[in-house]
Design a protein around this motif. Structure first.
Motif, PDB file in Angstrom:
ATOM      1  N   THR A  96       0.844  -1.042  -0.036  1.00 47.32           N
ATOM      2  CA  THR A  96      -0.071   0.118  -0.068  1.00 47.32           C
ATOM      3  C   THR A  96       0.724   1.157   0.071  1.00 47.32           C
ATOM      4  O   THR A  96       0.934   1.996  -0.639  1.00 47.32           O
ATOM      5  CB  THR A  96      -0.913  -0.043   1.162  1.00 47.32           C
ATOM      6  OG1 THR A  96      -1.720  -1.279   1.152  1.00 47.32           O
ATOM      7  CG2 THR A  96      -1.765   1.244   1.194  1.00 47.32           C
ATOM      8  N   LEU A 145       2.074   1.677  -3.425  1.00 46.90           N
ATOM      9  CA  LEU A 145       1.351   2.187  -4.460  1.00 46.90           C
ATOM     10  C   LEU A 145       1.214   3.815  -4.136  1.00 46.90           C
ATOM     11  O   LEU A 145       0.828   4.658  -5.284  1.00 46.90           O
ATOM     12  CB  LEU A 145      -0.037   1.433  -4.119  1.00 46.90           C
ATOM     13  CG  LEU A 145      -0.220   0.223  -4.769  1.00 46.90           C
ATOM     14  CD1 LEU A 145      -1.538  -0.607  -4.644  1.00 46.90           C
ATOM     15  CD2 LEU A 145       0.436   0.044  -6.166  1.00 46.90           C
ATOM     16  N   ASP A 166      -5.540  -2.806  -8.518  1.00 43.92           N
ATOM     17  CA  ASP A 166      -4.828  -1.919  -7.595  1.00 43.92           C
ATOM     18  C   ASP A 166      -3.519  -1.187  -8.562  1.00 43.92           C
ATOM     19  O   ASP A 166      -3.034   0.187  -8.341  1.00 43.92           O
ATOM     20  CB  ASP A 166      -4.220  -2.507  -6.435  1.00 43.92           C
ATOM     21  CG  ASP A 166      -5.399  -2.733  -5.467  1.00 43.92           C
ATOM     22  OD1 ASP A 166      -6.648  -2.351  -5.527  1.00 43.92           O
ATOM     23  OD2 ASP A 166      -5.379  -3.602  -4.664  1.00 43.92           O
ATOM     24  N   CYS A 167      -2.711  -1.920  -9.060  1.00 47.29           N
ATOM     25  CA  CYS A 167      -1.646  -1.523  -9.875  1.00 47.29           C
ATOM     26  C   CYS A 167      -2.218  -0.470 -11.089  1.00 47.29           C
ATOM     27  O   CYS A 167      -1.594   0.646 -11.069  1.00 47.29           O
ATOM     28  CB  CYS A 167      -0.720  -2.603 -10.691  1.00 47.29           C
ATOM     29  SG  CYS A 167       0.077  -3.782  -9.274  1.00 47.29           S
ATOM     30  N   ARG A 215      -2.978 -11.091  -2.633  1.00 47.62           N
ATOM     31  CA  ARG A 215      -4.032 -10.129  -2.954  1.00 47.62           C
ATOM     32  C   ARG A 215      -5.248 -10.724  -3.572  1.00 47.62           C
ATOM     33  O   ARG A 215      -6.336 -10.041  -3.775  1.00 47.62           O
ATOM     34  CB  ARG A 215      -3.539  -8.993  -3.547  1.00 47.62           C
ATOM     35  CG  ARG A 215      -4.115  -7.539  -3.216  1.00 47.62           C
ATOM     36  CD  ARG A 215      -2.967  -6.357  -3.455  1.00 47.62           C
ATOM     37  NE  ARG A 215      -3.673  -5.313  -3.059  1.00 47.62           N
ATOM     38  CZ  ARG A 215      -3.480  -4.608  -1.975  1.00 47.62           C
ATOM     39  NH1 ARG A 215      -2.893  -5.264  -1.091  1.00 47.62           N
ATOM     40  NH2 ARG A 215      -4.034  -3.301  -1.508  1.00 47.62           N
ATOM     41  N   THR A 270      -7.775  -8.249  -7.936  1.00 50.18           N
ATOM     42  CA  THR A 270      -7.735  -7.035  -7.129  1.00 50.18           C
ATOM     43  C   THR A 270      -6.198  -6.482  -7.344  1.00 50.18           C
ATOM     44  O   THR A 270      -5.836  -5.274  -7.456  1.00 50.18           O
ATOM     45  CB  THR A 270      -7.809  -7.538  -5.775  1.00 50.18           C
ATOM     46  OG1 THR A 270      -9.342  -7.976  -5.554  1.00 50.18           O
ATOM     47  CG2 THR A 270      -7.610  -6.271  -4.840  1.00 50.18           C
TER      48      THR A 270
END
Length: 285
Positions: free
Chosen positions: A79, A82, A117-118, A109, A113
């Protein structure tokens, strides 16, 4: 047109290959790694390859293993990484950003998902170094569904069958490994057989080919470009600069003159390195 396509086309028009430095997000802290990344961009990096810290980085040599450890000790989780990438993306909307991430994280993960997220953070490509191309189908499907380029490694002395599979699976670029073993500037790269591998990959309509592992000097970049590669990736040599300055940075009081001096020395060394490596990408007539 993707950011990678735009970059490679622009460089081809100007007779250049790409130079892409690798650094670990969170090394030695998330904040300082963001400063490192900005220094690389300012010095002329064409794209970035960024690592996410992991406890068992089997493809990496000692220098990058130490970077994983420093980042983990600083609390840099996925997190936090990111968040750093998201801030870099907002400042540099056209810059290609690739991530190198070991397979446990996507598995834990959930592939859909993870890649979503990436994409939301502005990541263009993901290389999972411990997932061979023969096991890549679920990763590729989830990546493409999210709009992220899956990148795979073309090992040295690969069979034609393996090169064909890598060419078919890879988007953005193909990571051609210059030698057998793990990452590390202490082991020199080799362009032996690279021209043949590049020709085979191009015959299969592969993405542009970048040479990595053991790239630490400008002459190695020039050799890679001369052998037909579209550019070079350098990791351990870049990370080693951060490693040399990390103890002083971490021990110096925040906001003080001592830390500012060390930070200036580190970013200056990083920028000198990037400029020298980038200059070596110019193709000879």
């Amino acid at each position: 047109m993707t950011r990678y396509t735009a970059m490679f086309e622009r460089l081809a028009r100007s007779g250049q290959g790409a130079f892409v430095p690798f650094v670990m997000v969170g090394d030695p802290t998330a904040e300082l790694s963001e400063t490192v990344i900005e220094a690389l961009i300012e010095a002329g990096a064409d794209a970035l390859e960024l690592g996410v810290p992991f406890s068992d980085p089997v493809a990496d040599g000692p220098t990058i293993q130490h970077a994983h450890i420093r980042a983990l000790e600083a609390g840099a989780d996925f997190t936090a990484c990111l968040e750093v990438v998201g801030r870099v993306r907002r400042r540099h909307p056209e810059l290609p950003i690739g991530m190198l991430i070991y397979g446990n994280l996507p598995f834990a993960r959930g592939l859909e998902t993870f890649y979503a997220d990436c994409a939301a953070a502005g990541i263009d490509s993901v290389l999972v170094p411990d997932v061979p191309v023969r096991e890549s189908a679920p990763f590729s499907a989830a990546a493409r569904a999210a709009g992220v380029d899956p990148v795979y490694i073309a090992p040295p002395s690969s069979s034609a069958q393996t090169l064909d599979a890598v060419a078919e699976a890879s988007r953005g670029y193909v990571y051609a490994v210059s030698r057998v073993g793990v990452t590390g500037a202490e082991h020199a790269s080799s362009t032996a057989g690279l021209a043949e591998s590049v020709a085979r990959l191009r015959a299969d309509a592969a993405a542009p080919v970048m040479l990595g592992f053991g790239i630490s000097r400008p002459e190695q970049v020039a050799e890679a470009v001369a052998a037909g590669a579209d550019g070079a990736i350098s990791g351990s040599a870049t990370v080693a600069i951060v490693e040399r300055h990390a103890p002083a940075l971490l021990s110096a009081p925040e906001g003080g003159a001592e830390r500012a001096t060390v930070l200036e020395a580190m970013t200056g060394e990083l920028q000198d390195f990037v400029r020298a490596m980038k200059a070596a990408t110019r193709r000879r007539p």
